[in-house]
Write a protein that holds these residues in place. Structure first.
Motif, PDB file in Angstrom:
ATOM      1  N   HIS A  62       0.857  -1.184   0.000  1.00 23.30           N
ATOM      2  CA  HIS A  62       0.000   0.000   0.000  1.00 23.30           C
ATOM      3  C   HIS A  62       0.895   1.237   0.000  1.00 23.30           C
ATOM      4  CE1 HIS A  62      -3.005   2.774   2.324  1.00 23.30           C
ATOM      5  NE2 HIS A  62      -2.957   3.058   1.046  1.00 23.30           N
ATOM      6  N   ALA A  63       0.836   2.001  -1.086  1.00 20.23           N
ATOM      7  CA  ALA A  63       1.556   3.273  -1.151  1.00 20.23           C
ATOM      8  C   ALA A  63       0.577   4.363  -0.773  1.00 20.23           C
ATOM      9  CB  ALA A  63       2.103   3.499  -2.560  1.00 20.23           C
ATOM     10  N   ASP A  64       0.765   4.941   0.407  1.00 17.21           N
ATOM     11  CA  ASP A  64      -0.156   5.942   0.965  1.00 17.21           C
ATOM     12  C   ASP A  64       0.396   7.332   0.691  1.00 17.21           C
ATOM     13  OD1 ASP A  64      -1.872   7.478   2.400  1.00 17.21           O
ATOM     14  OD2 ASP A  64      -1.656   6.395   4.290  1.00 17.21           O
ATOM     15  N   GLY A  66      -1.364  10.148   1.112  1.00 16.24           N
ATOM     16  CA  GLY A  66      -1.954  11.152   1.997  1.00 16.24           C
ATOM     17  C   GLY A  66      -1.578  10.894   3.443  1.00 16.24           C
ATOM     18  N   SER A  67      -2.474  11.289   4.332  1.00 13.28           N
ATOM     19  CA  SER A  67      -2.254  11.070   5.751  1.00 13.28           C
ATOM     20  C   SER A  67      -2.348   9.588   6.048  1.00 13.28           C
ATOM     21  CB  SER A  67      -3.308  11.816   6.573  1.00 13.28           C
ATOM     22  OG  SER A  67      -3.398  13.157   6.148  1.00 13.28           O
ATOM     23  N   ASP A  68      -1.575   9.153   7.020  1.00 12.21           N
ATOM     24  CA  ASP A  68      -1.569   7.745   7.401  1.00 12.21           C
ATOM     25  C   ASP A  68      -2.966   7.317   7.846  1.00 12.21           C
ATOM     26  OD1 ASP A  68      -0.350   5.265   7.852  1.00 12.21           O
ATOM     27  OD2 ASP A  68      -0.229   5.681   9.993  1.00 12.21           O
ATOM     28  N   GLY A  69      -3.463   6.240   7.249  1.00 17.66           N
ATOM     29  CA  GLY A  69      -4.759   5.700   7.644  1.00 17.66           C
ATOM     30  C   GLY A  69      -5.950   6.382   7.019  1.00 17.66           C
ATOM     31  N   VAL A  70      -5.729   7.349   6.131  1.00 17.39           N
ATOM     32  CA  VAL A  70      -6.823   8.040   5.451  1.00 17.39           C
ATOM     33  C   VAL A  70      -6.623   7.909   3.950  1.00 17.39           C
ATOM     34  CG1 VAL A  70      -7.998  10.238   5.095  1.00 17.39           C
ATOM     35  CG2 VAL A  70      -7.044   9.690   7.348  1.00 17.39           C
ATOM     36  N   VAL A  71      -7.663   7.502   3.244  1.00 19.90           N
ATOM     37  CA  VAL A  71      -7.567   7.333   1.793  1.00 19.90           C
ATOM     38  C   VAL A  71      -7.507   8.692   1.117  1.00 19.90           C
ATOM     39  CG1 VAL A  71      -8.746   6.446  -0.255  1.00 19.90           C
ATOM     40  CG2 VAL A  71      -8.762   5.121   1.866  1.00 19.90           C
ATOM     41  N   GLY A  72      -6.653   8.794   0.102  1.00 21.14           N
ATOM     42  CA  GLY A  72      -6.544  10.028  -0.655  1.00 21.14           C
ATOM     43  C   GLY A  72      -6.125   9.765  -2.088  1.00 21.14           C
ATOM     44  N   VAL A  73      -6.275  10.771  -2.940  1.00 17.32           N
ATOM     45  CA  VAL A  73      -5.869  10.645  -4.345  1.00 17.32           C
ATOM     46  C   VAL A  73      -4.381  10.310  -4.396  1.00 17.32           C
ATOM     47  CG1 VAL A  73      -5.592  11.893  -6.523  1.00 17.32           C
ATOM     48  CG2 VAL A  73      -7.674  12.195  -5.152  1.00 17.32           C
ATOM     49  N   ALA A 132     -10.254  -4.271  -0.659  1.00 20.28           N
ATOM     50  CA  ALA A 132     -10.580  -4.591   0.737  1.00 20.28           C
ATOM     51  C   ALA A 132      -9.466  -4.180   1.684  1.00 20.28           C
ATOM     52  CB  ALA A 132     -10.848  -6.089   0.874  1.00 20.28           C
ATOM     53  N   ARG A 133      -8.266  -3.953   1.142  1.00 21.10           N
ATOM     54  CA  ARG A 133      -7.107  -3.605   1.972  1.00 21.10           C
ATOM     55  C   ARG A 133      -6.865  -2.097   2.062  1.00 21.10           C
ATOM     56  NH1 ARG A 133      -7.107  -8.675   0.576  1.00 21.10           N
ATOM     57  NH2 ARG A 133      -5.947 -10.204   1.822  1.00 21.10           N
ATOM     58  N   GLU A 162      -5.589   2.265  -8.005  1.00 26.03           N
ATOM     59  CA  GLU A 162      -5.102   3.590  -7.621  1.00 26.03           C
ATOM     60  C   GLU A 162      -6.260   4.566  -7.507  1.00 26.03           C
ATOM     61  OE1 GLU A 162      -1.961   7.074  -8.984  1.00 26.03           O
ATOM     62  OE2 GLU A 162      -1.886   5.113  -9.940  1.00 26.03           O
ATOM     63  N   VAL A 163      -6.288   5.305  -6.416  1.00 30.40           N
ATOM     64  CA  VAL A 163      -7.320   6.322  -6.208  1.00 30.40           C
ATOM     65  C   VAL A 163      -6.999   7.513  -7.107  1.00 30.40           C
ATOM     66  CG1 VAL A 163      -8.461   7.849  -4.550  1.00 30.40           C
ATOM     67  CG2 VAL A 163      -7.646   5.589  -3.814  1.00 30.40           C
TER      68      VAL A 163
END
Length: 201
Positions: A62-64, A66-73, A132-133, A162-163
């Protein structure tokens, strides 16, 4: 002397039965405490809090952005697994799709593919596994798919999601791709999901 020998043999039998009983009891307890030991099941602790379990041959990244634990573009999820003959047959039973192309090697050899191939909907299921992840509770709203190529039984495939747009109210648009072992795109598509906050444990 004979009675002493008989007593020795008899006590040996009791000891042997006790050991066997102890071993059986311990294995039963282990199966109850550690479900991964039951019936050849290789389930492992989950790799993320959004899923119930994982398996050793599944990979997840998972390449995040945005903020850790929050979904973002820009967030990207990759999920890989090998699709086995056993899973193809299990999917045929579960879905009712018993198309001979997937289950009968002699029949499949006479088709345009020249071999058995994995159900397309089973391959696309890896997209759902990847989604789901994502952080939170992901709920499918829609999925568009194009099937671009076959997947062989025993092949490892990778879903990449990818979002690309935050639609507001917890809804997101994502690109959804599945690649084969050679990095060729076998499924291309787009999904819209709703992400709720995960319930407390």
């Amino acid at each position: 002397m004979s009675s002493l020998t008989d007593a020795w043999v008899e006590s040996g039998k009791h000891f042997s039965n006790s050991v066997e009983h102890f071993y059986s009891s311990m294995m039963a307890a282990n199966r109850a405490m550690f479900p991964t030991l039951a019936d050849g099941d290789d389930r492992q602790p989950p790799v993320s809090p959004e899923v119930s379990y994982s398996k050793a041959d599944w990979t997840f990244e998972h390449a995040d952005e945005g903020s850790d634990g929050v979904v973002g573009v820009g967030d990207r999820i990759r999920f890989s697994k090998t699709l086995s003959e056993r899973e193809i047959r299990g999917f045929a039973d579960a879905s009712g799709d018993t198309n001979r192309l997937h289950l009968d090697p002699d029949f499949a050899e006479q088709t345009r593919f020249g071999r058995q191939i994995v159900h397309g909907t089973l391959v696309s299921g890896l997209i759902s596994a990847a989604l789901a992840r994502l952080p939170g509770l992901t709920i499918y709203l829609s999925q568009d798919l194009q099937f671009l190529g076959p997947v062989d039984i025993g092949e490892t495939v990778t879903a990449i999601c990818e979002v690309v747009e935050d639609l507001g109210d917890g809804r997101y648009r994502l690109t959804t791709v599945v690649e084969d072992e050679d990095g060729e795109t076998v499924i291309d598509g787009e999904a819209i999901v709703l992400i709720d906050e995960a319930p407390d444990e």
